[in-house]
Write an enzyme that holds these catalytic residues in place. Sequence first.
Site, PDB file in Angstrom:
ATOM      1  N   HIS A  94      28.092  18.980  41.367  1.00 51.29           N
ATOM      2  CA  HIS A  94      26.997  18.288  40.670  1.00 51.29           C
ATOM      3  C   HIS A  94      27.604  17.257  39.713  1.00 51.29           C
ATOM      4  O   HIS A  94      28.677  17.482  39.150  1.00 51.29           O
ATOM      5  CB  HIS A  94      26.154  19.315  39.903  1.00 51.29           C
ATOM      6  CG  HIS A  94      24.908  18.727  39.312  1.00 51.29           C
ATOM      7  ND1 HIS A  94      24.927  17.994  38.153  1.00 51.29           N
ATOM      8  CD2 HIS A  94      23.632  18.727  39.748  1.00 51.29           C
ATOM      9  CE1 HIS A  94      23.688  17.585  37.897  1.00 51.29           C
ATOM     10  NE2 HIS A  94      22.888  18.013  38.850  1.00 51.29           N
TER      11      HIS A  94
ATOM     12  N   GLU B  30      22.444  12.388  44.788  1.00 49.67           N
ATOM     13  CA  GLU B  30      21.842  12.319  43.462  1.00 49.67           C
ATOM     14  C   GLU B  30      22.443  11.152  42.687  1.00 49.67           C
ATOM     15  O   GLU B  30      23.527  11.293  42.100  1.00 49.67           O
ATOM     16  CB  GLU B  30      22.108  13.617  42.697  1.00 49.67           C
ATOM     17  CG  GLU B  30      21.573  14.856  43.367  1.00 49.67           C
ATOM     18  CD  GLU B  30      21.323  15.973  42.360  1.00 49.67           C
ATOM     19  OE1 GLU B  30      20.181  16.396  42.242  1.00 49.67           O
ATOM     20  OE2 GLU B  30      22.274  16.391  41.678  1.00 49.67           O
TER      21      GLU B  30
HETATM   22  P1  PGA Z   1      16.443  16.061  37.456  1.00 49.20           P
HETATM   23  O1  PGA Z   1      17.855  16.728  37.850  1.00 49.20           O
HETATM   24  O2  PGA Z   1      15.457  16.467  38.523  1.00 49.20           O
HETATM   25  O3  PGA Z   1      16.120  16.661  36.098  1.00 49.20           O
HETATM   26  O4  PGA Z   1      16.657  14.604  37.393  1.00 49.20           O
HETATM   27  C1  PGA Z   1      18.269  16.772  39.190  1.00 49.20           C
HETATM   28  C2  PGA Z   1      19.601  17.469  39.265  1.00 49.20           C
HETATM   29  O5  PGA Z   1      20.405  17.346  38.339  1.00 49.20           O
HETATM   30  O6  PGA Z   1      19.893  18.158  40.261  1.00 49.20           O
END
Ligand code: PGA
Length: 254
Positions: free
Chosen positions: A96, A168
């Site tokens: 992540h 992401e």
């Molecule tokens: P968020 O986070 O939906 O709060 O933007 C997504 C993540 O970090 O997986």
Amino acid sequence: MNRVPFVCGNWKMHYGVSEALALADALLPMIEPLAGVEVGIAPTYTALHAVGQRVKGTKLLLSAQNCHFEAQGAYTGEISASMLKDVGCHYVIIGHSERRSLFGETDEGCAKKVAAVLKAGLLPILCVGETLAERDANQTLEVVTRQLTAGLSEVAADQAMTTVVAYEPVWAIGTGRTATPTQAQEVHAHLRKVIAGQLGAGVAEAMRLQYGGSVKAENARDLFGQPDIDGGLIGGAALKADSFAAIVKAAAAG
Ligand code: PGA
């Protein structure tokens, strides 16, 4: 190929045992009736065992937020993939952006963790994504290609089908700023092409590619409606049962 979308809630460093159990209890009746979607929740380490007992045999698949790449040993403060399996986990989030930027995780370390997760009989969710500076410098595809290729470098083709990748964009995480469905689809299509080159067309067709970054009930349907977006990794909106269930519903309907 018909990929079953996968929506996973990443609870990050929120909720102790009783709050985590309360959220799982609130989610279960909302999620259980939904078909055509796979659903994960990733509580903190300390809540995994209790939540694992509660959701065992249900539609909520227990997931962890990180692990160590060794199976056991003198690694103070670390937790191995087999220990996560022991408490009932199915999935483990790897790489992540918060782990990469705040805790020094590297592409090489992520590759070892992905391999360790698979070896333990669990499934990895490998996260990739560019920063705002990288997007502005037109380096998005280059950055995600590097992270993806490295992250999957120790995975054999027959294991890769069940591996999940989450795109992401760092600038969209927790900021309320979502990638547009078109921006996200562009990167997802690219990632699938890279996977096809690395592991074969069959693997690329089978692998689920989640989108993550400020997904909410209001934007979920448009994002999940894109041809290469197979569900999402959800942070903030996963902390409340109603908003998370609405996102899962959007994936189920798509
Ligand atoms: P968020 O986070 O939906 O709060 O933007 C997504 C993540 O970090 O997986």
